[in-house]
Design a protein around this motif. Structure first.
Motif, PDB file in Angstrom:
ATOM      1  N   ARG A  98       6.581  14.582 -10.176  1.00 32.67           N
ATOM      2  CA  ARG A  98       6.289  12.689  -9.610  1.00 32.67           C
ATOM      3  C   ARG A  98       4.587  12.382 -10.167  1.00 32.67           C
ATOM      4  N   ILE A  99       3.979  14.137  -9.801  1.00 35.75           N
ATOM      5  CA  ILE A  99       2.303  13.861 -10.094  1.00 35.75           C
ATOM      6  C   ILE A  99       2.332  13.628 -11.715  1.00 35.75           C
ATOM      7  N   GLY A 100       3.404  14.145 -13.050  1.00 37.10           N
ATOM      8  CA  GLY A 100       3.512  13.371 -14.164  1.00 37.10           C
ATOM      9  C   GLY A 100       3.998  11.897 -13.712  1.00 37.10           C
ATOM     10  N   LEU A 101       4.021  11.257 -12.976  1.00 39.76           N
ATOM     11  CA  LEU A 101       5.028   9.816 -13.584  1.00 39.76           C
ATOM     12  C   LEU A 101       3.634   8.945 -13.036  1.00 39.76           C
ATOM     13  N   VAL A 102       2.935   9.502 -11.254  1.00 39.74           N
ATOM     14  CA  VAL A 102       2.110   9.172 -11.164  1.00 39.74           C
ATOM     15  C   VAL A 102       1.131   8.844 -11.969  1.00 39.74           C
ATOM     16  N   VAL A 103       0.343  10.300 -13.104  1.00 45.36           N
ATOM     17  CA  VAL A 103      -0.994   9.946 -13.838  1.00 45.36           C
ATOM     18  C   VAL A 103      -0.075   8.769 -14.992  1.00 45.36           C
ATOM     19  N   TYR A 104       0.544   9.025 -15.199  1.00 48.40           N
ATOM     20  CA  TYR A 104       1.348   7.430 -16.742  1.00 48.40           C
ATOM     21  C   TYR A 104       1.091   6.385 -15.796  1.00 48.40           C
ATOM     22  N   THR A 105       1.261   6.226 -14.872  1.00 48.14           N
ATOM     23  CA  THR A 105       1.750   4.843 -14.356  1.00 48.14           C
ATOM     24  C   THR A 105      -0.826   4.327 -14.699  1.00 48.14           C
ATOM     25  N   LEU A 106      -1.506   5.056 -14.002  1.00 49.97           N
ATOM     26  CA  LEU A 106      -2.710   5.064 -13.630  1.00 49.97           C
ATOM     27  C   LEU A 106      -3.367   3.678 -14.668  1.00 49.97           C
ATOM     28  N   VAL A 107      -2.302   4.159 -15.976  1.00 50.66           N
ATOM     29  CA  VAL A 107      -3.580   3.452 -17.439  1.00 50.66           C
ATOM     30  C   VAL A 107      -2.957   1.640 -17.194  1.00 50.66           C
ATOM     31  N   ILE A 108      -1.837   2.142 -17.002  1.00 55.27           N
ATOM     32  CA  ILE A 108      -1.137   0.520 -16.587  1.00 55.27           C
ATOM     33  C   ILE A 108      -1.768  -0.253 -15.654  1.00 55.27           C
ATOM     34  N   LEU A 109      -1.207   0.214 -14.680  1.00 53.12           N
ATOM     35  CA  LEU A 109      -2.311  -0.041 -13.237  1.00 53.12           C
ATOM     36  C   LEU A 109      -3.665  -0.613 -13.029  1.00 53.12           C
ATOM     37  N   PHE A 110      -4.447   0.598 -13.411  1.00 60.40           N
ATOM     38  CA  PHE A 110      -6.025   0.053 -13.895  1.00 60.40           C
ATOM     39  C   PHE A 110      -6.786  -0.788 -14.867  1.00 60.40           C
ATOM     40  N   ARG A 111      -5.829  -1.126 -15.947  1.00 65.73           N
ATOM     41  CA  ARG A 111      -6.342  -2.334 -16.812  1.00 65.73           C
ATOM     42  C   ARG A 111      -5.644  -3.816 -16.341  1.00 65.73           C
ATOM     43  N   GLY A 112      -4.408  -3.811 -15.279  1.00 68.75           N
ATOM     44  CA  GLY A 112      -3.516  -4.960 -14.682  1.00 68.75           C
ATOM     45  C   GLY A 112      -4.446  -4.888 -13.895  1.00 68.75           C
ATOM     46  N   LEU A 113      -4.703  -4.206 -12.653  1.00 68.87           N
ATOM     47  CA  LEU A 113      -5.828  -4.568 -11.544  1.00 68.87           C
ATOM     48  C   LEU A 113      -7.631  -5.159 -11.669  1.00 68.87           C
ATOM     49  N   LEU A 114      -7.259  -4.656 -12.705  1.00 73.52           N
ATOM     50  CA  LEU A 114      -9.294  -4.948 -13.366  1.00 73.52           C
ATOM     51  C   LEU A 114      -8.828  -6.162 -14.041  1.00 73.52           C
ATOM     52  N   ALA A 115      -7.896  -6.774 -14.944  1.00 76.64           N
ATOM     53  CA  ALA A 115      -7.993  -7.565 -15.613  1.00 76.64           C
ATOM     54  C   ALA A 115      -8.243  -8.684 -14.893  1.00 76.64           C
ATOM     55  N   GLY A 116      -7.013  -8.293 -13.926  1.00 71.90           N
ATOM     56  CA  GLY A 116      -6.802  -9.940 -12.477  1.00 71.90           C
ATOM     57  C   GLY A 116      -7.890 -10.484 -11.715  1.00 71.90           C
TER      58      GLY A 116
END
Length: 241
Positions: A98-116
């Protein structure tokens, strides 16, 4: 691809075997349930962490390249190596995956939220401030609704990629449907490999469709605006007597 007749497909080790699905339904359901559980916990946790990082980055813009660079570095770490780094702390547990999966989502979600959020026009923000909107009200009632399509796109990508990455957790015994794929490959059990793979793909498709439906429900104004449009951008034709 040959399909064996019912009753003999398990003995013939066929790729498509109804007997396997019938006799292993409990095993398939358990693996699917773990796959879903890992996904629906990892993505929301990653979304919360990404949202906090985005709020911090928007307040202190100098931190944007640092946060973005850190998430990129973490994303490039191979999953097996990342799990190995966590083993001394969390052991061979579902928490490691679960920790590994959370970490791997951050790059996608951080960029998407910030860009939006950054794509919201400045004149819209200025108009809202002129009407007395504070920072919190501006974010929740103006910026987030306008940024929602970009945010939902990032969530969709993160969800589908997480469903795929869950299978890697099979190396430590917590990979959902990946456990069946891994076992099937080791034993050359064709129907187990194919059935688990198809279910994994089906989960990704269903999750994406559900998120599309959720976006449609959360942005009703976009549908009303489309419904008012006419082909060619002209006015409705006048009726003749």
């Amino acid at each position: 691809m040959a399909i064996a007749t019912s009753g003999t497909c398990l003995e013939q080790n066929a790729w498509i075997c109804g007997d396997y699905v019938r006799t292993r339904s409990d095993e398939l359901w358990t693996a699917t349930r773990e796959h879903i559980s890992l996904t629906v916990t990892a993505v929301p946790i990653g979304l919360v962490i990404a949202a906090v990082l985005v709020l911090f980055a928007r307040r202190y813009r100098v931190s944007v390249p640092w946060i973005g660079g850190l998430t990129n570095v973490l994303y490039t770490v191979p999953s097996l190596a990342f799990f190995a780094l966590l083993l001394p702390v969390t052991g061979l547990s579902v928490t490691t995956v679960r920790i590994g999966l959370v970490v791997y989502t951050l790059v996608i979600l951080f960029r998407g939220l910030l860009a939006g959020l950054d794509a919201v026009p400045d004149d819209v923000r200025e108009a809202a401030r002129g009407m007395g909107y504070g920072p919190t009200r501006l974010l929740l009632t103006v910026e987030l609704p306008l940024a929602l399509p970009a945010i939902m796109a990032a969530i969709r990508v993160a969800t589908v990629s997480t469903i795929a990455l869950v299978t890697v957790g099979a190396v430590i015994g917590h990979g959902g449907l990946g456990n069946l794929i891994y076992d099937g490959l080791n034993s050359s059990f064709k129907s187990e490999v194919l059935t688990a793979s198809v279910l994994c793909v089906a989960l990704a498709v269903v999750a994406d469709l559900l998120l599309v439906a959720l976006q449609w429900l959360l942005t009703p104004w976009r549908h009303r605006r489309r419904s008012r449009r006419r082909p060619g951008g002209g006015q409705p034709e006048a009726t003749t007597a």
